[in-house]
Design an enzyme around this catalytic site. Structure first.
Site, PDB file in Angstrom:
ATOM      1  CG  ASN A   7     -29.951 -60.651  -3.558  1.00  0.00           C
ATOM      2  OD1 ASN A   7     -29.104 -59.986  -2.960  1.00  0.00           O
ATOM      3  ND2 ASN A   7     -31.102 -60.148  -3.962  1.00  0.00           N
ATOM      4  NE  ARG A  91     -29.296 -56.834  -5.798  1.00  0.00           N
ATOM      5  CZ  ARG A  91     -29.913 -56.240  -4.790  1.00  0.00           C
ATOM      6  NH1 ARG A  91     -30.253 -56.936  -3.731  1.00  0.00           N
ATOM      7  NH2 ARG A  91     -30.199 -54.974  -4.846  1.00  0.00           N
ATOM      8  CG  HIS A 180     -34.005 -50.683  -7.751  1.00  0.00           C
ATOM      9  ND1 HIS A 180     -34.688 -49.598  -7.276  1.00  0.00           N
ATOM     10  CD2 HIS A 180     -33.973 -51.587  -6.744  1.00  0.00           C
ATOM     11  CE1 HIS A 180     -35.052 -49.825  -6.021  1.00  0.00           C
ATOM     12  NE2 HIS A 180     -34.619 -51.024  -5.668  1.00  0.00           N
ATOM     13  NE  ARG A 241     -33.845 -47.605   1.395  1.00  0.00           N
ATOM     14  CZ  ARG A 241     -33.607 -48.359   0.328  1.00  0.00           C
ATOM     15  NH1 ARG A 241     -32.843 -47.916  -0.645  1.00  0.00           N
ATOM     16  NH2 ARG A 241     -34.148 -49.541   0.213  1.00  0.00           N
ATOM     17  CD  GLU A 384     -34.308 -56.940  -9.086  1.00  0.00           C
ATOM     18  OE1 GLU A 384     -35.308 -57.320  -8.447  1.00  0.00           O
ATOM     19  OE2 GLU A 384     -33.548 -56.053  -8.687  1.00  0.00           O
TER      20      GLU A 384
END
Ligand code: ADP
Length: 397
Positions: A7, A91, A180, A241, A384
């Site tokens: 990743n 990923r 996601h 965010r 994940e």
């Protein structure tokens, strides 16, 4: 079969070497400060050991090499030769409309990932660099790309079209993509397994609540709506965010403060969310502590966040015409009983009844709703890396 999961971020790279069949993790770790100086943290679960090294990493290629050296090291390594790595799973954040599932990487796939760079200018270049670095140091080893956006490609038009002139979708690819996806897919499938029902028969709302957060409506195993949008800036307020807001605010603030678009976006991405509201921290643990000491804005930030998750649950139940299960996952979802309780309380009208005692669980698959709750509420740790490793093993064969 050993799969190396990579990743890659802009200045960091997470890795995990695992056997997707046995789910045993041989080693995992993190390269940080790539392009600055370089630091590797390497963990071996079997010996419960952690090793830290300062290694120069001018580019991702040196980082990958450092990872391979750590995996092969006589002292803290876990394999004897490179041939014990059967495939590498990467990923990749944005697959645009080109990828609705994971794919074995070849030249045309690389070209398509590169074409998605304008859609994810911060993420895809790092992912591409990670793939190229691996190809360089491990030639001939099969590589697979697993996309954050892929699971959401099943959304119907009405869920992904923005109410802008249609040409911006046709010519500029402006639409909701969602992110996601690997996590939402994994936890929805685990939910079906926990409930002992075919996923095709279930309506599930998955709440991935971490530093970045999104909620997804999963109907019959397919994503039909999700809260992140064209970018991961949309939807819930997050650590830093802003999430959804009135687009009119942007021009208003830019005019009043003479901000450039870069300054404005920096505020929306890095200084907003629960950090912006609280002025304390982007970390929900700090907010909980501050709120306990009477800090109103810390309390308000968490309240705003919980309220928005609750509203999305209501919206997605309406969108699907019902809901059988609500899933909580990721940092906050897995570890904050207080926030789960707050979010799911007041939803008794739609058949949600929590079991406060069961809800005290952390980090393990647990049913946290009451026995007589019509809607099951589940705590499911996301994984994940496991999905990436499984997809990679399947496609590399
Ligand atoms: P990322 O989006 O970076 O993968 P994670 O899913 O790891 O993030 O989630 C990180 C968030 O989870 C942080 O804001 C952290 O505060 C929160 N978190 C972790 N443990 C707890 C806890 N015990 N209580 C509340 N929040 C927690």
């Amino acid at each position: 079969m050993n799969i190396l999961v990579i990743n890659a971020g802009s200045s960091s790279l997470k890795y995990q070497l695992m056997d997707p069949d046995t789910k045993v993790i041989l080693a995992k770790g993190l390269c940080e400060r790539i392009g600055i100086d370089g630091r590797l943290t390497h963990k071996v679960p079997a010996t419960d050991s952690k090793h830290e090294f300062e290694i120069p990493m001018p580019t991702h290629a040196e980082a990958i090499q450092a990872v391979l050296d750590a995996l092969l090291s006589p002292e803290h390594g876990v394999i004897k030769s490179m041939s014990e790595i059967d495939a590498v799973g990467h990923r990749v954040v944005h697959g645009g409309e080109a990828f609705a599932e994971s794919v074995k990487i070849d030249d045309s796939v690389m070209a398509a990932i590169e074409e998605c760079i304008p859609l994810a200018p911060l993420h895809n270049p790092a992912n591409i660099t990670g793939i190229k670095a691996c190809q360089k140091v491990m030639p001939g080893v099969p590589m697979v790309a697993v996309f954050d956006t892929a699971f959401h490609q099943t959304m119907p038009e009405k869920a992904y079209i923005y109410a802008l002139p249609y040409e911006y979708y046709e010519k500029d690819k402006v639409r909701r993509y969602g992110f996601h996806g690997t996590s939402h897919m994994y936890v929805s499938r685990r939910a079906a397994a926990m409930l002992g029902k075919p996923i095709e028969e279930l309506k599930i709302i998955t709440c991935h609540l971490g530093n970045g957060s999104s909620v997804t409506a999963v109907d019959g195993g397919k994503s039909v709506d999700t809260s992140m949008g064209f970018t991961p800036l949309a939807g819930l307020p997050m650590g830093t965010r802003a999430g959804d807001l009135d687009a009119g605010i942007i021009e208003y603030l830019m005019e009043r403060h003479n901000y450039s678009i870069e300054e404005m976006l920096n505020i929306l991405n890095k200084k907003s969310g629960v950090l912006g509201v609280s002025g304390v921290s982007s970390d929900f643990r700090d907010l909980g502590d501050a709120a306990e000491h009477g800090n109103h804005r810390a309390d308000l930030a968490v309240e705003c966040f919980n309220y928005d998750v609750k509203k999305l649950i209501g919206a997605y139940a309406a969108a699907m015409g019902g809901v059988d299960a609500i899933v909580f996952t990721a940092g906050v979802g897995e570890n904050s009983p207080a926030q789960r309780l707050e979010i799911a309380s007041g939803l008794e009208f739609m058949g949600v009844k929590m079991d406060p005692e069961a809800n005290n669980a952390r980090g393990k698959e647990t049913v946290i709703s009451a026995a007589d709750s019509r809607v099951k509420v589940l705590l499911i740790p996301t994984d994940e890396e496991l999905v990436i490793a499984q997809d990679t093993a399947r496609l590399a064969k």
